[in-house]
Design an enzyme around this catalytic site. Structure first.
Site, short mmCIF file in Angstrom:
data_model
loop_
_atom_site.label_atom_id
_atom_site.label_comp_id
_atom_site.label_asym_id
_atom_site.label_seq_id
_atom_site.Cartn_x
_atom_site.Cartn_y
_atom_site.Cartn_z
N ASN A 1 0.87 -1.21 -0.06
CA ASN A 1 0.08 -0.11 -0.01
C ASN A 1 0.85 1.27 0.01
O ASN A 1 1.38 1.59 0.98
CB ASN A 1 -0.72 -0.17 1.32
CG ASN A 1 -1.63 1.28 1.48
OD1 ASN A 1 -1.78 1.77 0.49
ND2 ASN A 1 -2.38 1.38 2.71
N LYS B 1 0.07 4.09 -0.16
CA LYS B 1 -0.56 5.58 0.21
C LYS B 1 -0.27 6.56 -0.80
O LYS B 1 -0.24 6.39 -1.74
CB LYS B 1 0.01 5.75 1.80
CG LYS B 1 -0.19 4.43 2.66
CD LYS B 1 0.13 4.77 4.11
CE LYS B 1 -0.15 3.35 4.64
NZ LYS B 1 0.04 3.54 6.05
N HIS C 1 -9.56 1.17 4.85
CA HIS C 1 -8.17 1.56 5.59
C HIS C 1 -8.40 2.50 6.96
O HIS C 1 -9.12 3.40 6.82
CB HIS C 1 -7.19 1.94 4.68
CG HIS C 1 -5.74 2.13 5.37
ND1 HIS C 1 -5.43 2.76 6.21
CD2 HIS C 1 -4.86 0.88 5.15
CE1 HIS C 1 -4.18 2.60 6.47
NE2 HIS C 1 -3.71 1.38 5.92
N GLU D 1 -6.92 4.73 8.01
CA GLU D 1 -6.57 6.00 7.52
C GLU D 1 -7.80 7.06 7.02
O GLU D 1 -8.21 7.89 6.93
CB GLU D 1 -5.30 6.33 6.93
CG GLU D 1 -4.06 6.24 7.62
CD GLU D 1 -2.96 5.52 6.87
OE1 GLU D 1 -2.94 5.53 5.57
OE2 GLU D 1 -1.88 4.92 7.50
N GLU E 1 -5.33 -4.83 10.77
CA GLU E 1 -4.14 -3.87 10.91
C GLU E 1 -4.66 -2.83 11.97
O GLU E 1 -5.34 -2.17 12.24
CB GLU E 1 -4.05 -2.84 9.68
CG GLU E 1 -3.91 -3.53 8.43
CD GLU E 1 -3.41 -2.54 7.41
OE1 GLU E 1 -2.27 -2.60 6.99
OE2 GLU E 1 -4.03 -1.21 7.24
N GLY F 1 2.71 2.21 10.84
CA GLY F 1 3.73 3.16 10.36
C GLY F 1 4.57 3.53 11.86
O GLY F 1 5.24 4.81 11.76
N SER G 1 3.51 -2.24 10.16
CA SER G 1 5.06 -2.50 10.57
C SER G 1 5.50 -3.67 10.05
O SER G 1 6.57 -4.18 10.93
CB SER G 1 5.29 -2.12 12.08
OG SER G 1 4.99 -0.58 12.25
P1 PGA Z 1 2.74 0.32 7.44
O1 PGA Z 1 1.48 0.53 7.00
O2 PGA Z 1 3.44 -1.07 6.97
O3 PGA Z 1 3.60 1.37 7.18
O4 PGA Z 1 2.64 0.17 9.04
C1 PGA Z 1 0.52 -0.40 6.68
C2 PGA Z 1 -0.80 -0.17 6.24
O5 PGA Z 1 -1.15 1.04 6.66
O6 PGA Z 1 -1.18 -0.75 5.32
#
Ligand code: PGA
Length: 255
Positions: free
Chosen positions: A17, A19, A102, A104, A172, A178, A217
């Protein structure tokens, strides 16, 4: 390094992803990934979900062994929705799947389970696989509400017609995204087992075959351990998917 897979019948999926990252320069990473995969093919399906602006440019590279996906879609086919993109448009641009719900999007755009469900339905309507995300906040985990939260998100965000082909679940934990933090193997297993049971109850045989990805992560250094957890059928990778080196490092868990 090969790891023991506890659910061998489900082919894993490792989806990147990106983003809101990447301009034309970043296409070089897809080329590098294709070269690495061409040399040694992991036993997992591979996908990149770039920003919509790069989708058709990636598709034009005809990335052998790497499927493409979108990061979000509008529930409608077309219309007066400035700035939005429909599932049909993503499909037209070369996507085979789309991430929906997601955390976010749920947080930054106030997306409710109901809104996410409409997007899953839109993905299915367009012939895309919906990668539907669930996950608890740190506050919810500390309050012991993790399973209740993810089960409610699952129930509210999936329509009844989901199959293993058109739907993938991604667990997640919001606090792991992140942050460099990951849940323990036991915590991941507990949630994935609970999600599997809920999928079985709701979708029967299809629920048994549905992929449940872990995200938050995931890195080359922890992929072996996380991908070996029962009912973890791959990964949704953010930051570490931006370079071919790191994404392939994660895919090595399936080599
Ligand atoms: P990350 O994000 O691997 O940077 O923690 C995962 C995601 O939001 O899909």
């Amino acid at each position: 390094m090969a790891t023991q897979k506890s659910t061998p019948k489900i082919k894993a999926l490792v989806a990147g992803n990106w983003k809101m990252n990447g301009t034309g320069k970043q296409l070089a990473e897809l080329r590098k990934l294709m070269t690495a995969v061409g040399r040694r093919k992991p036993k997992a399906d591979i996908m990149i979900c770039p920003p919509a602006t790069l989708l058709s440019r990636m598709a034009a590279l005809k990335p052998k062994g790497v499927a493409l996906g979108g990061q979000d879609c509008h529930a409608n086919i077309a219309g007066a929705h400035t700035g939005d993109i429909s599932a049909e448009m993503l499909k037209d641009a070369g996507a085979r799947a789309v991430i929906v719900g997601h955390s976010e999007r749920r947080a930054d755009h106030d997306e409710s389970d109901k809104a996410v469900r409409a997007k899953v339905e839109a993905a299915h309507r367009a012939g895309l696989t919906a990668i539907m995300c669930v996950g608890e906040s740190l506050k919810q985990r500390k309050a012991g509400e993790t399973l209740k939260i993810v089960q409610a998100q699952l129930r509210g965000s999936l329509p009844i017609d989901c199959s293993a082909k058109n739907t993938v679940i991604a667990y997640e934990p919001v606090w792991a995204i992140g942050s460099g933090l990951t849940p323990t193997v036991a915590q991941v297993e507990e949630v994935h087992n609970a999600l599997r049971k809920a999928l079985l109850r709701r979708f029967g045989d299809e629920g048994a075959k549905m992929r449940i990805l872990y995200g938050g992560s995931v890195k080359p250094t922890n992929a072996d351990e996380l991908m070996a957890v029962p009912n973890v059928n791959g990964a949704l990778v953010g930051g570490a998917s931006l370079t071919a080196k790191d994404l392939y490092g994660i895919l090595k868990a399936y080599c």
